[in-house]
Every structure is written in structure tokens, then in C-alpha cells.
Scaffold this active site. Structure first.
Site, PDB file in Angstrom:
ATOM      1  N   THR A  40       3.069  11.867 102.566  1.00 28.16           N
ATOM      2  CA  THR A  40       3.600  10.895 101.578  1.00 28.16           C
ATOM      3  C   THR A  40       3.545  11.357 100.233  1.00 28.16           C
ATOM      4  O   THR A  40       4.193  11.117  99.211  1.00 28.16           O
ATOM      5  CB  THR A  40       2.718   9.757 101.900  1.00 28.16           C
ATOM      6  OG1 THR A  40       2.913   9.330 103.362  1.00 28.16           O
ATOM      7  CG2 THR A  40       3.079   8.474 100.821  1.00 28.16           C
ATOM      8  N   HIS A  43       6.259  13.181  99.331  1.00 30.24           N
ATOM      9  CA  HIS A  43       7.510  12.335  98.966  1.00 30.24           C
ATOM     10  C   HIS A  43       7.496  11.731  97.703  1.00 30.24           C
ATOM     11  O   HIS A  43       8.336  11.896  96.909  1.00 30.24           O
ATOM     12  CB  HIS A  43       7.570  11.260 100.075  1.00 30.24           C
ATOM     13  CG  HIS A  43       8.152  11.760 101.421  1.00 30.24           C
ATOM     14  ND1 HIS A  43       9.389  12.070 101.684  1.00 30.24           N
ATOM     15  CD2 HIS A  43       7.356  11.630 102.504  1.00 30.24           C
ATOM     16  CE1 HIS A  43       9.481  12.353 102.923  1.00 30.24           C
ATOM     17  NE2 HIS A  43       8.298  12.013 103.424  1.00 30.24           N
TER      18      HIS A  43
END
Length: 341
Positions: A40, A43
Site C-alpha cells: 500500500t 501505491h
């Protein structure tokens, strides 16, 4: 205090100086020892479409950590100064139907640490005491710092009875590799993991899987024949979010097979639904960790001999955080741990 923040709506993460967080009545103040970089966080670094829609800028990011309690809100019970803790990154509302029924991992109002509110890539973190988990003395800081993703792996793997079963894991990222190791540890017969990244397949081999299969070079049906499997996989753990991997899983599942899905596929993924129907497959979506049953199982698995140490492949001091992100973004790493000491 020193922190890693998403400062601008563009690619990158930046070292910044931010105020120390204030402790509320029901909160703990945690001095961070070690953090780990999650997919994450990559990202967010890359500033992809999901991040642009989700992440407020500027904000301190990160949600995988271990630290020491150095401040306690006046309403908090059960913790003391000096406790070593990690914490559940999903902060729940406490008043929706699922929360009130004890299914807090299904809270419809979940707020994510380091996603919707300031995260752990900082010298200090404040979280509700409810979310903190005490780390047993015989579990290292390195392992405690990856409890959040390990929890994803445990929640997925233990969704179904695995004893004596043949298990297919699609996706050899760190969570997939840990899920495969859990499956083997708790008594699965054959644990086969698939990917096209040879570096990560080698990590899976180090973690003790039965077979790590590069599907660009090997046929999964040939591997099944080699293992003496004649009826397909009993349990599938879909960790990749890759449509070809999920379609291959549907092809190789036994009738009545059970699939736990953690990987997030494209919203327009198409599959042959007749295979789901006529095989009588059961598909279960997985999100986060069960609070806090998964956390207790994580600690117990490590204490009972599950060795996760090969999954941590890179360690850096926080001033070298860029090297850590470079390693994660390369695809040639397992978990990357950053030290704040």
C-alpha cells in the site's frame, strides 16, 4: 519529530518534520522502533489512481510497526509505560451493527492508519488503545513490525480447515508466501504457490512450500500430476489480484473446493462462472484481520515454531528510507524493515 510524509500529489515520499501527536483520553502514544514498508505504501509512493482518490495530502503514511508505549490516555486500562506493542491498522467505529456484534473487522466505517489518518512512519504514533496489541517477549522487533501483513496471511490461510488438504496459493508476494508457510505449518499436505517472479518464488522455497511454480515456464497440471494429485486443489488462496491466476485457480480446484480471496482484481475481471457453479465452489472475500483473534493466532504460530525470518530480506535505517522504497518497487525483495532507533 521526524516523519515520512506524502507531501505532494505526485510520485514520491518525503522526510519531514511534523509536530508530535496529541494523546486523547482513550489513546496510547507509541515511540516507534521499527516499521515495514507495505505494498500500500508503494501505491502511495507511486501516486496511482487509487492513491489519488484516497490519500489526503499532506499526511504521514505507514501502518506496519512495532514500538514502545510512552504515553497513556487517562481512560486507558490494561497498558503500562514500556509495553512493547504493534497495532491493528483498521480503526473501527464501535457503533455499527458489525462492531456491536463483535465482527469489528467488517466495520463499514473503518478508517485506515496511514491511509485516512496519520500513520506510523514517524518517531511517535497515537492510536486508540483498543487497537494496540502487546508483543510477547519471545517475538523479535523485526517480526513484530510485520504483524499487520502477517495478519492478512493468517486470516486468509485459516479461513478454512487445511489439515491434510492440497492448497494452491496464487501470488508469491510477501503475504502470499507467508500464507503458504502458515498452510504448511498447520498441516496441509501439498502447498503449491504460483507466480512469474523468480526472486519471490525462491523466497517461497526457503519458507518450505511443497512446490513453487513459475507459470511462465511450468504447467500447473503437470505439477499436480507430479505430486500425485488426481482431483484438484481442496483450498485456494488468491493473493495476486491477477485475472489469469484466478482463472487458473478455478480450472484446478476440486469440486466443492473453497477459495479465500485477498488479492484485489480489476473491477471488470471476467471469469467462467460455470466453473464456480458446476464445481460448487465457495469463494470468500478477505479484508484485514479478525480483531483480535487473528492477532493471537499470529503470535501463537510464531511461538509454535513458524519461521518467518526469510521473508525479511532488506533492513535500513530510516535515513536510508529511499533505498527501502527502491527495493520494494523493484519487485526483488520480500519485506523491507526500517529502523527508527
Amino acid at each position: 519529530m521526524k516523519a515520512l510524509s506524502k507531501l505532494k500529489a505526485e510520485e514520491g515520499i518525503w522526510m519531514t518534520d511534523v509536530p508530535e501527536p496529541e494523546v486523547g483520553h482513550n489513546d496510547l502514544l507509541i515511540k516507534i522502533r521499527k516499521t515495514a514498508i507495505c505494498g500500500t505504501d508503494v501505491h502511495i509512493y507511486n501516486w496511482d489512481e487509487w492513491s489519488q482518490k484516497t490519500i489526503p495530502v499532506p499526511m504521514v503514511v505507514g501502518h506496519e510497526y512495532v514500538g514502545e508505549v510512552v504515553g497513556i490516555g487517562q481512560e486507558v486500562r490494561g497498558f503500562k509505560i514500556g509495553d512493547r506493542v504493534s497495532g491493528e491498522g483498521h480503526i473501527t467505529c464501535g457503533h455499527c451493527r458489525n462492531c456491536r456484534a463483535g465482527r469489528t473487522h467488517l466495520c463499514r466505517n473503518t478508517i485506515g492508519v496511514g491511509v485516512n489518518r496519520p500513520g506510523c512512519f514517524a518517531e511517535y504514533l497515537v492510536i486508540p488503545a483498543f487497537n494496540a496489541f502487546k508483543i510477547p517477549d519471545n517475538i523479535s522487533d523485526d517480526l513484530a513490525s510485520i504483524f499487520d501483513p502477517f495478519g492478512n496471511a493468517v486470516h486468509t490461510a485459516l479461513s478454512f480447515d487445511l489439515v491434510g488438504e492440497d492448497v494452491l496459493v496464487s501470488g508469491a508476494g510477501p503475504i502470499g508466501v507467508m500464507a503458504a508457510a502458515v498452510a504448511k505449518h498447520v498441516g496441509a499436505r501439498n502447498v503449491v504457490i504460483t507466480d512469474v517472479n523468480e526472486y519471490r518464488l525462491e523466497l517461497a522455497r526457503k519458507m518450505g512450500v511443497t512446490r513453487a511454480v513459475n507459470v511462465a515456464k511450468e504447467n500447473l497440471n503437470d505439477v499436480m500430476a507430479e505430486l500425485g494429485m488426481t482431483e484438484g486443489f481442496d483450498v485456494g488462496l488468491e493473493m495476486s489480484g491477477a485475472p489469469p491466476a484466478f482463472r487458473s485457480m478455478l480450472d484446478t480446484m476440486n469440486h466443492g473446493g473453497r477459495i479465500a480471496m485477498l488479492g484485489i482484481p480489476p473491477s471488470d475481471m471476467s471469469i467462467d462462472w460455470t466453473k464456480v457453479i458446476f464445481k460448487g465452489l465457495f469463494i470468500k472475500g478477505i479484508y484485514g484481520r479478525e480483531m483480535f483473534e487473528t492477532w493471537y493466532k499470529m503470535a501463537a504460530l510464531i511461538q509454535s515454531g513458524l519461521d518467518l525470518s526469510p521473508i525479511i530480506t532488506h533492513r535500513f535505517g530510516i535515513d536510508d528510507f529511499q533505498k527501502g522504497f527502491d527495493a520494494m518497487r523493484s519487485g526483488q525483495s520480500g519485506k523491507v524493515v526500517l529502523s527508527w532507533d
